[in-house]
Write a protein that holds these residues in place. Structure first.
Motif, PDB file in Angstrom:
ATOM      1  N   LEU A 246      -4.809   1.203   9.378  1.00 25.95           N
ATOM      2  CA  LEU A 246      -3.581   1.982   9.206  1.00 25.95           C
ATOM      3  C   LEU A 246      -2.523   1.395  10.113  1.00 25.95           C
ATOM      4  N   MET A 247      -1.460   0.866   9.526  1.00 28.61           N
ATOM      5  CA  MET A 247      -0.413   0.178  10.273  1.00 28.61           C
ATOM      6  C   MET A 247       0.849   1.032  10.349  1.00 28.61           C
ATOM      7  N   VAL A 248       1.410   1.115  11.555  1.00 31.38           N
ATOM      8  CA  VAL A 248       2.719   1.727  11.776  1.00 31.38           C
ATOM      9  C   VAL A 248       3.593   0.648  12.405  1.00 31.38           C
ATOM     10  N   SER A 249       4.567   0.175  11.668  1.00 29.70           N
ATOM     11  CA  SER A 249       5.377  -0.962  12.090  1.00 29.70           C
ATOM     12  C   SER A 249       6.777  -0.538  12.504  1.00 29.70           C
ATOM     13  N   ALA A 250       7.313  -1.248  13.494  1.00 31.27           N
ATOM     14  CA  ALA A 250       8.693  -1.025  13.919  1.00 31.27           C
ATOM     15  C   ALA A 250       9.694  -1.259  12.803  1.00 31.27           C
ATOM     16  N   HIS A 251       9.265  -1.938  11.747  1.00 30.36           N
ATOM     17  CA  HIS A 251      10.209  -2.360  10.715  1.00 30.36           C
ATOM     18  C   HIS A 251      10.235  -1.454   9.487  1.00 30.36           C
ATOM     19  N   TRP A 252       9.617  -0.282   9.605  1.00 31.73           N
ATOM     20  CA  TRP A 252       9.736   0.670   8.501  1.00 31.73           C
ATOM     21  C   TRP A 252      10.005   2.058   9.047  1.00 31.73           C
ATOM     22  N   GLU A 253      11.271   2.443   8.969  1.00 30.79           N
ATOM     23  CA  GLU A 253      11.693   3.799   9.293  1.00 30.79           C
ATOM     24  C   GLU A 253      12.064   4.484   7.974  1.00 30.79           C
ATOM     25  N   GLU A 254      11.435   5.582   7.711  1.00 26.92           N
ATOM     26  CA  GLU A 254      11.671   6.292   6.457  1.00 26.92           C
ATOM     27  C   GLU A 254      11.302   7.749   6.678  1.00 26.92           C
ATOM     28  N   ALA A 255      12.224   8.645   6.345  1.00 27.21           N
ATOM     29  CA  ALA A 255      11.952  10.068   6.449  1.00 27.21           C
ATOM     30  C   ALA A 255      12.205  10.732   5.090  1.00 27.21           C
ATOM     31  N   PRO A 256      11.319  11.686   4.711  1.00 26.00           N
ATOM     32  CA  PRO A 256      10.096  12.080   5.413  1.00 26.00           C
ATOM     33  C   PRO A 256       9.093  10.935   5.441  1.00 26.00           C
ATOM     34  N   LEU A 257       8.053  11.110   6.236  1.00 28.94           N
ATOM     35  CA  LEU A 257       7.052  10.065   6.399  1.00 28.94           C
ATOM     36  C   LEU A 257       6.571   9.582   5.037  1.00 28.94           C
ATOM     37  N   ALA A 258       6.497   8.265   4.892  1.00 29.03           N
ATOM     38  CA  ALA A 258       6.158   7.659   3.606  1.00 29.03           C
ATOM     39  C   ALA A 258       4.885   6.839   3.720  1.00 29.03           C
ATOM     40  N   LEU A 259       4.108   6.855   2.649  1.00 31.91           N
ATOM     41  CA  LEU A 259       2.937   6.009   2.513  1.00 31.91           C
ATOM     42  C   LEU A 259       3.316   4.832   1.639  1.00 31.91           C
ATOM     43  N   GLY A 260       2.975   3.626   2.080  1.00 27.67           N
ATOM     44  CA  GLY A 260       3.273   2.436   1.304  1.00 27.67           C
ATOM     45  C   GLY A 260       2.268   2.231   0.184  1.00 27.67           C
ATOM     46  N   ALA A 261       2.262   1.039  -0.350  1.00 30.61           N
ATOM     47  CA  ALA A 261       1.438   0.712  -1.512  1.00 30.61           C
ATOM     48  C   ALA A 261      -0.031   0.986  -1.246  1.00 30.61           C
ATOM     49  N   THR A 262      -0.712   1.515  -2.249  1.00 30.80           N
ATOM     50  CA  THR A 262      -2.163   1.705  -2.176  1.00 30.80           C
ATOM     51  C   THR A 262      -2.886   0.744  -3.110  1.00 30.80           C
ATOM     52  N   SER A 263      -2.173  -0.256  -3.563  1.00 28.45           N
ATOM     53  CA  SER A 263      -2.753  -1.376  -4.300  1.00 28.45           C
ATOM     54  C   SER A 263      -2.121  -2.641  -3.732  1.00 28.45           C
ATOM     55  N   THR A 264      -2.608  -3.788  -4.138  1.00 27.65           N
ATOM     56  CA  THR A 264      -2.088  -5.045  -3.599  1.00 27.65           C
ATOM     57  C   THR A 264      -0.765  -5.375  -4.275  1.00 27.65           C
ATOM     58  N   VAL A 265       0.307  -5.394  -3.496  1.00 30.85           N
ATOM     59  CA  VAL A 265       1.640  -5.716  -4.000  1.00 30.85           C
ATOM     60  C   VAL A 265       2.227  -6.809  -3.115  1.00 30.85           C
ATOM     61  N   PRO A 266       3.338  -7.447  -3.529  1.00 32.74           N
ATOM     62  CA  PRO A 266       3.920  -8.516  -2.706  1.00 32.74           C
ATOM     63  C   PRO A 266       4.349  -8.020  -1.324  1.00 32.74           C
ATOM     64  N   LEU A 267       4.310  -8.932  -0.373  1.00 29.30           N
ATOM     65  CA  LEU A 267       4.773  -8.639   0.976  1.00 29.30           C
ATOM     66  C   LEU A 267       6.285  -8.420   0.997  1.00 29.30           C
TER      67      LEU A 267
END
Length: 260
Positions: free
Chosen positions: A45-66
């Motif tokens: 589970l990654m929390v990166s400085a480069h993704w600020e989004e409110a409300p809290l968001a979950l990213g892709a749950t399948s393999t997608v481009p970087l």
């Protein structure tokens, strides 16, 4: 002294560097050696400085481009791939732990890993064979991020490696091609190290006021903020903290920590 619980995954805070980290003669090997000492995670589970989004968001749950969220670099940095499996089961667990009245959780299924996530993962888990989920920071408030980390802490007992990815100091005006370290970067790094060793959570939460030149070491606090998710996830084991990586990279402190 509090000790790590057997069977529980550690929680990490790491300084992730920029894409040229891959070309550094020292740092990739340090990250690889670190991961070799860790138990194999069931998921990350990654929390990166480069993704600020409110409300809290979950990213892709399948393999997608970087997400190549940087500009002006040589072309080969935009050709890096990291096709880790998605982590839908982890995403469902995160929803259950974080969703509450007045605290929504959203899904952004096409949002891939940004460089704060994949740059260190390429060095630490190059096989890209461990499921990865990235979640956003919905705020930069340290106390709120600490609480998010505490609510995510049970995932560690399920084999999930929780990683806050930032940079221990982050002022781009202090970048130095020759490696020169300013007094501001050195003093903040030393203060942060001592505060962590003392388990002085109050000082860390108020770092902008209590650290020497805190606002110069972090003119904007997004790269220090992931530390508080990690501290929350490790709240029962702060005494186990150790700096696995320290020193400086292009003038910035690359201190990286393990709890548990």
């Amino acid at each position: 002294m509090t000790t790590a619980t057997p069977g529980r995954m550690p929680a990490l805070y790491l300084s992730h560097g920029a894409p040229p980290l891959a070309d550094d003669p020292l740092w990739p090997g340090q990250l690889a050696a670190w991961s070799a000492e860790l138990p194999r995670p069931t998921a990350i589970l990654m929390v990166s400085a480069h993704w600020e989004e409110a409300p809290l968001a979950l990213g892709a749950t399948s393999t997608v481009p970087l997400v190549y969220d940087f500009w002006g670099f040589p072309q080969h940095y935009y050709e890096v791939t990291y096709a880790a499996p998605g982590a839908p089961a982890l995403a469902e667990s995160v929803r259950k732990l974080l969703r509450a009245p007045g605290t929504p959780v959203q899904d952004i299924p096409d949002r891939g890993l940004d460089h704060g996530a994949y740059v260190p993962l390429v060095e630490m888990f190059p096989g890209a064979d461990i499921p990865v989920l990235q979640v956003s920071m919905p705020t930069l408030d340290p106390k709120q991020l600490l609480e998010i980390g505490r609510r995510l802490a049970p995932l560690r007992d399920e084999g999930v490696l929780i990683v806050g990815s930032g940079f221990f100091t982050h002022n781009l005006r202090a970048l130095s091609q020759d490696g020169r370290v300013t007094s501001v970067m050195a003093e903040f790094d030393d203060w942060g190290h001592r505060a962590l060793e003392a388990q002085d959570l109050d000082a860390l939460l108020d770092f902008e006021r209590k650290a020497p030149a805190g606002r110069l070491a972090h003119p904007r606090t997004e790269h220090f903020a992931p530390l508080f998710v990690t501290l929350g996830a490790a709240h029962e084991e702060l005494a186990t903290q150790r700096s696995v990586i320290d020193g400086f990279w292009m003038g910035l402190a690359k201190r990286s920590l393990q709890f548990g």
